[in-house]
Each structure stands twice: as structure tokens, then as C-alpha cells.
Design a protein around this motif. Structure first.
Motif, mmCIF file in Angstrom:
data_model
loop_
_atom_site.group_PDB
_atom_site.id
_atom_site.type_symbol
_atom_site.label_atom_id
_atom_site.label_comp_id
_atom_site.label_asym_id
_atom_site.label_seq_id
_atom_site.Cartn_x
_atom_site.Cartn_y
_atom_site.Cartn_z
ATOM 1 N N GLY A 1 -28.453 -19.378 33.646
ATOM 2 C CA GLY A 1 -29.718 -19.656 34.456
ATOM 3 C C GLY A 1 -30.668 -20.245 33.496
ATOM 4 O O GLY A 1 -30.417 -20.939 32.509
ATOM 5 N N GLU A 2 -31.880 -20.443 33.872
ATOM 6 C CA GLU A 2 -33.018 -21.118 33.210
ATOM 7 C C GLU A 2 -33.075 -20.492 32.016
ATOM 8 O O GLU A 2 -33.582 -19.253 31.743
ATOM 9 N N ALA A 3 -33.088 -21.379 30.762
ATOM 10 C CA ALA A 3 -32.903 -20.741 29.241
ATOM 11 C C ALA A 3 -34.453 -20.275 28.937
ATOM 12 O O ALA A 3 -35.472 -20.748 29.252
ATOM 13 N N LYS A 4 -34.255 -18.936 28.515
ATOM 14 C CA LYS A 4 -35.539 -18.275 27.789
ATOM 15 C C LYS A 4 -35.257 -17.961 26.418
ATOM 16 O O LYS A 4 -34.074 -17.226 25.936
ATOM 17 N N TYR A 5 -36.206 -18.357 25.402
ATOM 18 C CA TYR A 5 -35.925 -18.178 23.910
ATOM 19 C C TYR A 5 -36.417 -16.990 23.488
ATOM 20 O O TYR A 5 -37.683 -16.841 23.500
ATOM 21 N N GLU A 6 -36.053 -15.992 23.023
ATOM 22 C CA GLU A 6 -36.475 -14.944 22.480
ATOM 23 C C GLU A 6 -36.502 -14.944 21.107
ATOM 24 O O GLU A 6 -35.408 -15.366 20.326
ATOM 25 N N GLY A 7 -37.440 -14.421 20.334
ATOM 26 C CA GLY A 7 -37.483 -14.429 18.678
ATOM 27 C C GLY A 7 -37.871 -15.817 18.411
ATOM 28 O O GLY A 7 -37.858 -15.916 16.919
ATOM 29 N N MET A 8 -38.174 -16.735 18.892
ATOM 30 C CA MET A 8 -38.679 -18.038 18.491
ATOM 31 C C MET A 8 -40.007 -17.805 17.478
ATOM 32 O O MET A 8 -40.042 -18.518 16.337
ATOM 33 N N ASN A 9 -40.903 -17.062 17.848
ATOM 34 C CA ASN A 9 -42.178 -16.884 16.917
ATOM 35 C C ASN A 9 -41.728 -16.407 15.576
ATOM 36 O O ASN A 9 -42.026 -17.061 14.555
ATOM 37 N N ILE B 1 -30.635 -25.282 31.406
ATOM 38 C CA ILE B 1 -29.653 -24.039 31.832
ATOM 39 C C ILE B 1 -28.841 -23.649 30.729
ATOM 40 O O ILE B 1 -28.102 -24.234 30.045
ATOM 41 N N THR B 2 -28.866 -22.166 30.460
ATOM 42 C CA THR B 2 -28.004 -21.740 29.384
ATOM 43 C C THR B 2 -26.653 -20.906 30.291
ATOM 44 O O THR B 2 -26.885 -20.519 31.365
ATOM 45 N N LYS B 3 -25.656 -21.116 29.300
ATOM 46 C CA LYS B 3 -24.478 -20.341 29.915
ATOM 47 C C LYS B 3 -23.959 -19.548 28.504
ATOM 48 O O LYS B 3 -24.485 -19.951 27.476
ATOM 49 N N PRO B 4 -22.954 -18.584 28.848
ATOM 50 C CA PRO B 4 -22.536 -17.810 27.669
ATOM 51 C C PRO B 4 -21.890 -18.891 26.444
ATOM 52 O O PRO B 4 -21.101 -19.541 27.107
ATOM 53 N N PHE B 5 -22.319 -18.749 25.582
ATOM 54 C CA PHE B 5 -21.886 -19.598 24.275
ATOM 55 C C PHE B 5 -21.907 -21.033 24.377
ATOM 56 O O PHE B 5 -21.518 -21.957 23.780
ATOM 57 N N ARG B 6 -23.087 -21.370 25.244
ATOM 58 C CA ARG B 6 -23.304 -22.988 25.379
ATOM 59 C C ARG B 6 -24.334 -23.222 24.382
ATOM 60 O O ARG B 6 -25.046 -22.391 23.782
ATOM 61 N N LYS B 7 -24.047 -24.354 23.787
ATOM 62 C CA LYS B 7 -24.670 -24.809 22.373
ATOM 63 C C LYS B 7 -26.086 -25.244 22.870
ATOM 64 O O LYS B 7 -26.254 -26.273 23.665
#
Length: 381
Positions: free
Chosen positions: A321-329, A346-352
Motif C-alpha cells: 500500500g501507500e508507503a510509510k517510513y518508520e524510524g526515519m528521524n 506504493i510499497t510491497k514486500p521486499f520492494r526496493k
């Protein structure tokens, strides 16, 4: 047509508009070069960045030919392209680098491996298989790795066959069965060659792969090698690009066996995951070098400025789904950490989804930072 001196007005066409094209575009800006790009995905990472962006099928003859007719130079950031169209463009005076014949050779792993054998490039023993039934005739060669001749990418089209019980996992089509190599390290060398015949290689890097998904998890630059092994790896890469008579940038993936023998695994005629760290870690990046090579400019200094690592940022398993980045800070607080996101919505499992380059003069400190980045930055949906 030939290129003999720098000209920022040259029309440079790039087939592919993914993350490699995105980073190539960033290097092109520094030289005031305008790239034209084509990609089948209207939401490709380069789509919003390139003024002259075309949506088109890279494997369709007419589409590729029409795109290339508007260019002085055509290059690639993915090898899955129509080489017949590129040959026609080349015959009509458009400069195509890497050469269509080289791209066609590399597109088929069977032809690629045969080229190594015919040209005395060290590689693992192999046999060609035509079908699943044919594969069953080679139980005596197991354990081995079965690779599709065409179409494999980022770990797809590769199957480890440990015993006769695994044969059913093989591919029912033209493929090759390669002896399993008991290696101690996986290496990569990026090498470039321009039309003037100048050849420069980057120092080898050491790649560490994800244990399940055959994707590079992280790499170390430079690789920790004895000087003679380092020298041999670069020598093989340079010899390979010369024997291919190739213009452009070539990534050479290698095995270092337990007997300290270097065997070429696969090659890619474009920027590569194993060279991303060069943006911060080397005096010249692989993207700068690619532009220099295809425009017949002097090749740059490839030496390492500082020890570096590259950690791939992959989509977390179980999230689409729509990518959300955790831990960026937290990652942005790490000294020497350079975050590169690829603009994929869009992120998918193991997508670069991106990578993080980490620079540090201390290898021990570098390794700690690698683990911190791996455990902290997560892409979810």
C-alpha cells in the motif's frame, strides 16, 4: 556521428525511468545535461522529475525506435529492452551505448555464460537445459543453481536445487544449471569504458544477501580482501568489458571461493545496486562515470574517499500500500548516514524503496551503524 568534446546540448535518451534513472538524472544536473526518458510506468520514479518523460513499452520495436530517433545518444538503466530497434537506430547514426549486441548477449544468461567459457573468463561449471524433463538428466551435477535463460531479475528466475527431491522446483524452459559454488564472499566490481578505449574500475565491494529473497541486504566498500585478490578482481572486470567491446558501465558480480579463486557470476550493463554507495564513498560515483563513458568524456577517479556501507531499504514483509517510513528521524541522526528514497509511492514486500549510505572511517563503527539502520528504518503501509 561521434562525440569528441563536451556538449551539454546533446539529446541523451534513457530507456527506463526507475531509481537508477533517478540517480543518473541527479548526476546529469551537475553537468547541465538534459535527459529524455521512457518507462512503461506512468508513476515511475523519474516521471515527475524529467521534463521530457515518455510512457512507453521498452520491449516494443516501434516505440523504442520512435523514442531513439529523437536522440543523439541512447543508453539504458534496465536491460529488458528491444535490441532490434536499438540496432536499427545504431545503423542510422544514433549512438547506442552499451551496444545493442552487448545488451542482447547479457539478456540471455545462457549466452552470457557461454561467452565467459569461450573467452576464458573464470566462472562456475554449467550445462544448458531446455526443459524440466531435460533437467532430470543432470542429477549427478547436484547441488546446483538453476537459472532461467531470460526474464530473471532481482532474485526471480533463480532456484537452488540441493538434491533430486528439489528438481521439481526447476524451470520448464531454456535455462542453465550451474554448479553450486562454496564461496566465502560475494563481490562486485563496477567498471567503465569510453569510446576512446579508456577503462577504469571501482575497488571491489563485498555484498551480503538477504537469506531468503536473494536481494542485496547491505554491502561494504571497499571489500576486505588481500591486495592480490583485490587486484585480480579488478583485472577480471577490466578484461571482461574489453572482450565485450562494450562502451558504458558494467557491473560484474563475483564469487570468492574458499580456495581464493574468483569466479564471475553475472553482469549487468548499467548502474547497479552494488555501486550506490559510490555517490558518497568514492571520488566519482557510478552515475557520474556512466555519463562520462557514454559521452566519451574522460573517466573519473574511482578511488575510495572513506569506508562506506550501503543498506537497502526494502518494503516490510506483510505490507502493501501507500508507503510509510518508520524510524526515519532516528536514522537521520546517525553521523555519516545519507538517505536516498526512490520516490515510489506504493510499497510491497521486499520492494526496493531506497537505500542508506553510511560513511565512517572506522569499520567497527560502520558495522554498528549498519545494524542500527537495518533494525530501525522500516517501510510499512
Amino acid at each position: 556521428m561521434s562525440l569528441s568534446q563536451f556538449d551539454s546540448q546533446k539529446r541523451i535518451g534513457v530507456l527506463g525511468g526507475g531509481q537508477l534513472g533517478r540517480m543518473l538524472h541527479q548526476s546529469a544536473i551537475n553537468l547541465n545535461l538534459n535527459l529524455q526518458m521512457m518507462d512503461p510506468d506512468e508513476n515511475a520514479p523519474c516521471a515527475s522529475l524529467i521534463e521530457d518523460f515518455t510512457v512507453g513499452d521498452l520491449e516494443d520495436f516501434d516505440t523504442v525506435y520512435a523514442f531513439g530517433k529523437e536522440c543523439d545518444v541512447v543508453t539504458i538503466e534496465i536491460e529488458k529492452v528491444n535490441t532490434d530497434a536499438l540496432k536499427k537506430l545504431q545503423s542510422e547514426g544514433v549512438l547506442v551505448y552499451p551496444e545493442p549486441e552487448v545488451i542482447a548477449l547479457i539478456q540471455d544468461k545462457r549466452i552470457q555464460k557461454q561467452f565467459y567459457k569461450d573467452n576464458n573468463i573464470p566462472t562456475a561449471d554449467f550445462v544448458l537445459t531446455e526443459s524440466a524433463e531435460d533437467l532430470k538428466q543432470h542429477e549427478d551435477k547436484l547441488p546446483a543453481v538453476h537459472k532461467m535463460g531470460k526474464g530473471g531479475y532481482d532474485g526471480r528466475g533463480v532456484q537452488v536445487i540441493k538434491s533430486a527431491n528439489d528438481i521439481e522446483k526447476g524451470f520448464n524452459g531454456p535455462a542453465l544449471l550451474e554448479s553450486f559454488v562454496p564461496f566465502k564472499k560475494e563481490l562486485a566490481v563496477i567498471v567503465a569504458r569510453n569510446q576512446a578505449g579508456e577503462v577504469e574500475s571501482f575497488p571491489p565491494v563485498e555484498m551480503v544477501f538477504h537469506p531468503e529473497h536473494n536481494l542485496v541486504e547491505y554491502l561494504l566498500s571497499p571489500a576486505l580482501l588481500a591486495p592480490e585478490i583485490n587486484e585480480e578482481a579488478e583485472k577480471i572486470a577490466k578484461e571482461l568489458i574489453v572482450k565485450l567491446n562494450m562502451t558504458g558501465l558494467l557491473a560484474v558480480e563475483m564469487f570468492l571461493t574458499k580456495d581464493n579463486e574468483i569466479l564471475v557470476n553475472e553482469i549487468a550493463p548499467r548502474p547497479h545496486n552494488s555501486g550506490h554507495q559510490s555517490i558518497e564513498g568514492n571520488f566519482t560515483s557510478q552515475y557520474d562515470q556512466m555519463l562520462r563513458a557514454v559521452l566519451n568524456l574522460p573517466l573519473g577517479d574511482t578511488n575510495v574517499k572513506i569506508c562506506s556501507a550501503m543498506v537497502n531499504v526494502l518494503g516490510e514483509d506483510g505490507f502493501t500500500g501507500e508507503a510509510k517510513y518508520e524510524g526515519m528521524n532516528e536514522v537521520l541522526k546517525i553521523p555519516g548516514a545519507h538517505v536516498h528514497l526512490y520516490g515510489k509511492k506504493i510499497t510491497k514486500p521486499f520492494r526496493k524503496m531506497g537505500h542508506v549510505t553510511i560513511t565512517d572511517p572506522s569499520l567497527a563503527s560502520l558495522r554498528k551503524k549498519i545494524e542500527t539502520v537495518k533494525n530501525t528504518l522500516k517501510v510499512k503501509a
